[in-house]
Scaffold this motif. Structure first.
Motif, short mmCIF file in Angstrom:
data_model
loop_
_atom_site.label_atom_id
_atom_site.label_comp_id
_atom_site.label_asym_id
_atom_site.label_seq_id
_atom_site.Cartn_x
_atom_site.Cartn_y
_atom_site.Cartn_z
N PHE A 236 0.84 -1.21 0.00
CA PHE A 236 0.00 0.00 0.00
C PHE A 236 0.87 1.25 0.00
CE2 PHE A 236 -1.33 3.23 3.14
CZ PHE A 236 -2.22 3.93 2.35
N PHE A 237 1.90 1.27 0.83
CA PHE A 237 2.76 2.45 0.90
C PHE A 237 3.53 2.63 -0.41
CE2 PHE A 237 1.99 2.05 5.43
CZ PHE A 237 1.94 3.38 5.82
N ASN A 238 3.90 1.54 -1.04
CA ASN A 238 4.59 1.64 -2.32
C ASN A 238 3.67 2.25 -3.37
OD1 ASN A 238 7.00 1.23 -3.75
ND2 ASN A 238 6.19 -0.63 -4.69
N GLU A 239 2.40 1.79 -3.40
CA GLU A 239 1.43 2.36 -4.33
C GLU A 239 1.13 3.82 -3.99
OE1 GLU A 239 -2.04 -0.02 -4.43
OE2 GLU A 239 -0.99 -1.87 -4.97
N ALA A 240 1.08 4.13 -2.69
CA ALA A 240 0.81 5.50 -2.27
C ALA A 240 1.93 6.43 -2.74
CB ALA A 240 0.66 5.57 -0.76
N ASN A 241 3.16 6.00 -2.59
CA ASN A 241 4.28 6.80 -3.05
C ASN A 241 4.22 7.02 -4.56
OD1 ASN A 241 7.03 8.02 -2.55
ND2 ASN A 241 7.62 6.37 -3.96
N PHE A 242 3.86 5.95 -5.30
CA PHE A 242 3.76 6.05 -6.76
C PHE A 242 2.63 7.01 -7.15
CE2 PHE A 242 2.07 4.57 -10.85
CZ PHE A 242 3.22 4.62 -11.62
N ILE B 167 7.81 11.31 -3.45
CA ILE B 167 7.14 12.31 -2.62
C ILE B 167 6.95 11.80 -1.20
CG2 ILE B 167 5.07 13.70 -2.34
CD1 ILE B 167 6.83 14.50 -4.67
N LEU B 168 6.38 10.60 -1.04
CA LEU B 168 6.10 10.07 0.30
C LEU B 168 7.36 9.55 0.97
CD1 LEU B 168 4.12 9.31 2.52
CD2 LEU B 168 3.67 7.16 1.31
N PHE B 169 8.15 8.78 0.23
CA PHE B 169 9.32 8.14 0.83
C PHE B 169 10.46 9.13 1.12
CE2 PHE B 169 8.23 3.71 -1.02
CZ PHE B 169 7.26 3.57 -0.04
N ASP B 170 10.34 10.36 0.58
CA ASP B 170 11.33 11.38 0.93
C ASP B 170 11.15 11.86 2.37
OD1 ASP B 170 12.76 11.36 -1.37
OD2 ASP B 170 11.74 13.06 -2.29
N VAL B 171 9.92 11.76 2.89
CA VAL B 171 9.67 12.21 4.26
C VAL B 171 9.37 11.04 5.20
CG1 VAL B 171 8.90 14.53 3.69
CG2 VAL B 171 7.26 12.65 3.63
N LEU B 172 8.93 9.92 4.66
CA LEU B 172 8.64 8.73 5.47
C LEU B 172 9.53 7.59 5.01
CD1 LEU B 172 6.81 7.34 7.63
CD2 LEU B 172 5.35 6.62 5.73
N GLN B 173 10.48 7.25 5.84
CA GLN B 173 11.39 6.15 5.51
C GLN B 173 10.71 4.81 5.80
OE1 GLN B 173 15.38 6.46 7.10
NE2 GLN B 173 15.55 4.24 7.27
N PRO B 174 10.49 3.96 4.80
CA PRO B 174 9.80 2.69 5.03
C PRO B 174 10.58 1.81 6.01
CG PRO B 174 10.02 3.16 2.68
CD PRO B 174 10.90 4.13 3.39
#
Length: 664
Positions: free
Chosen positions: A259-265, A313-320
């Motif tokens: 889900f987080f991968n899709e959210a980042n995409f 965009i997401l993974f720049d601020v939230l490190q998985p």
């Protein structure tokens, strides 16, 4: 030889004190230097000033020569060790909160509809306006007058009043009215104590330097002084919000990573579309068009590079929460409820992304009731990153188990010497906790207070009996604080602000200037008088007095004391007492000289004759200071603190420092 050794020892001790107190004061100078830089950087903008201080908070800024460059302090560490100013000197906020005893009684009765109970509450509330008795005593008298034939715990014509929830286990069915009120009083006063504990924990978390929190006995009122506070709205929200403790089941990161991968995409696609539109608008502009009307374009104007760059965009601020296996170089998703981590300053941005319509629509149906909560404290060594926890919510957004089922909690040590928390639940909570742990063996259950996760222990086995242990990365103090918070649970009544005062920086500045003037005038007058009247002996006294001032401020800083306006008054009083001791000594020396003794013998005998008078006078004042410190609050305690320190340092300087100067 013996006297020489004693003098050398005293001189060595004096040097140690001097260096130690000077070192303690050095942190204050370092912090003032950085704050001056922040003001210059902000140029009047408080937000920019705070941004500068936050950016260097964990950077080494001070390396004292005493440690030969081997030890450095960060700004945050220097701020912890600086000489702190009280509310009256630097401004801030003074708040009086009240925990209503009426609301506590209603909560303990589980909102009883009993007519006599509610009528007794009304009578007690009316009498409280003109009575010196506390509310619980007034309520007990009113209930006794209205209800002469039945007991509080078991009424003949109505259900039990104080026999609900937790009190069912504490109040026997055959208890008398007096026994019931004794138990209710203990619970009500305990509720105020727990509110005090929760508020202190919140304020400590808020990061105010040297807050002063006092509990007014038997009134349900808590007085809070917050020096240096500028965000008034945030403070009021912090103090008045309910302390809600909850236990949430969690989701596993391995099931959520896709889900987080899709959210980042999805966020990347949105960003790329916006960038393309900006570039198309730029290409369609004529040379005469005003570029400023277009707004901010996401391009590199200097290089004229209009190509779309790869972004996260997401993974720049939230490190998985994933890692690369060093042995196989394989990508591994780390199991558990932690889905990622972010810098403290980026948590708001992460929340904004996760609550956006683009991402909410991507959540799989099996996770429709998912909720993301941040950990209460940073987990990294630099105290910069917080972990994000995925918990199972529901349509009502209500936890299956809340903190009102906990009847006791305490800090303990496990077999490996690590702090842990033991907690015990009531009967209904025990049954539900057993069911939850049975359903979540091998999974984590998050302990949440006010929407912050304090712990997420893994359930190893089904837990029956209502007793369980919470372990985590705690220090002893953190474990004790969490135990207090767990015991507090949900407050039986909210804290209401009944009075708040803002002490502005201008008033604080005026108080500082007035205090400095009185201090300097008193010090200057005493220095001049001692030189005029005693000549060379006055010079020795003045040197000891200046050293004494350094000792006082250094001791305040080193012991974590707070300098207040009454504290400055205490220092001024100390100046007079210090000189008084020297006057006694010098007059005794004069008497010995008048009897024909030599200077060396006169000094020795003069000091011996003056000791008893000096010690008696200072000892009585010291006892007074100790009483004021123990029983006093606020300004009185500030005065007593400087008075006690000043007496001790004055005695040392008058008896030892001046004598060393004479004998040398």
């Amino acid at each position: 030889m013996k006297n020489s050794n004693v003098r050398n020892l005293i001189g060595f001790i004096g040097i140690i004190f001097f260096v130690s107190f000077l070192f303690s004061l050095s942190f204050t100078f370092v912090v003032n230097r950085e704050q001056a830089k922040a003001k210059e950087f902000g140029n009047g903008d408080f937000q920019l000033e705070q941004y500068y201080l936050d950016s260097v908070a964990n950077e080494p800024i001070y390396t004292p020569w005493l440690f030969f460059g081997q030890k450095s302090w960060t700004l945050a560490e220097c701020q912890d060790s600086e000489l702190k100013l009280g509310l009256d000197l630097q401004g801030g906020m003074n708040v009086t909160l009240e925990i209503s005893m009426r609301d506590i009684l209603i909560a303990l009765s589980d909102n009883s509809s009993d007519p006599i109970f509610n009528q007794a509450l009304q009578v007690a509330s009316e009498k409280e306006k003109a009575s010196q008795l506390d509310y619980l005593a007034l309520f007990e008298d009113a209930f006794r007058e209205l209800n002469t034939s039945s007991k509080m715990s078991t009424r003949l014509s109505s259900p039990r009043i104080f026999g609900n929830k937790d009190l069912r286990d504490k109040i026997p069915t055959d208890a008398s009215d007096e026994e019931v009120m004794r138990i209710v009083r203990v619970e009500a006063e305990g509720a105020v104590d727990r509110a005090f504990t929760v508020l202190r924990a919140r304020i400590d978390k808020f990061g105010v330097a040297s807050p002063n929190i006092q509990k007014a006995e038997r009134t349900g009122r808590i007085i809070v002084e917050l020096p240096g506070v500028k965000d008034v709205v945030r403070v009021k929200k912090l103090l008045q919000s309910a302390a809600v403790l909850e236990f949430w089941e969690t989701y596993d990161n391995t099931r959520l990573f896709s889900f987080f991968n899709e959210a980042n995409f999805a966020l990347n696609e949105k960003y790329i579309d916006l960038e393309k539109n900006d570039q198309d608008n730029l290409n369609n502009l004529s040379e005469d068009d005003d570029l400023d009307d277009l707004g901010d374009l996401v391009i590199d104007a200097e290089s004229n590079d209009t190509t779309i760059q790869n972004v996260n965009i997401l993974f720049d601020v939230l490190q998985p929460n994933a890692a690369i296996d060093p042995n196989t170089n394989a990508f591994q998703i780390i199991p558990g409820p932690v889905v990622g981590s972010a810098l403290v300053k980026d948590t708001a941005k992460v929340n904004e992304y996760l609550q956006s319509s683009e991402l909410v629509g991507l959540i799989p149906s099996e996770f429709r009731n998912i909720k993301f909560l941040w950990e209460a404290k940073p987990f990294d060594d630099n105290k910069e990153r917080l972990r994000l926890i995925a918990v199972k919510s529901n349509r009502e957004d209500k936890a299956r188990l809340s903190g009102d089922v906990i009847v006791d909690a305490s800090q303990d040590i496990d077999q490996f010497g690590n702090p842990q928390i033991n907690m015990r639940m009531n009967r209904s909570g025990s049954r539900l906790w057993q069911k939850i742990t049975k359903e979540n063996i091998g999974k984590s259950v998050a302990v949440v207070l006010d929407d912050y996760v304090y712990s997420f222990p893994v359930v190893n086995t089904e837990i029956s009996g209502g007793s369980s242990v919470i372990s985590g990365n705690f220090t002893l103090d953190e474990a004790q604080d969490l135990a207090n918070i767990l015991k507090a649970g949900k407050l039986p009544a909210p804290a209401k602000i009944i009075q708040s005062e803002i002490v502005g920086p201008s008033l604080g500045s005026e108080a500082i200037q007035a205090g400095y003037k009185s201090f300097l005038i008193a010090l200057g007058f005493v220095l001049c008088y001692m030189i005029f009247y005693y000549m060379h002996a006055g010079v020795a006294s003045n040197i000891a007095l200046i050293i004494n001032m350094l000792f006082i401020f250094g001791a305040l800083s080193g012991l974590g004391g707070v300098l207040t306006l009454p504290g400055i008054a205490g220092i001024v009083l100390t100046i007079g007492m210090s000189v008084d001791a020297n006057v006694l000594i010098y007059e005794r020396i004069r008497e010995e000289l008048s009897q024909g003794k030599g200077l060396t013998l006169a000094i020795r005998d003069g000091y011996m004759q003056a000791y008893s008078s000096i010690i008696d006078a200072n000892l009585t004042t010291l006892l007074t200071g100790l009483v004021l410190f123990y029983f006093g609050t606020g300004p009185i305690k500030g005065f007593a603190t400087t008075l006690i320190i000043g007496i001790l340092t004055s005695l040392f300087c008058a008896i030892f420092i001046t004598r060393l100067i004479f004998e040398s």
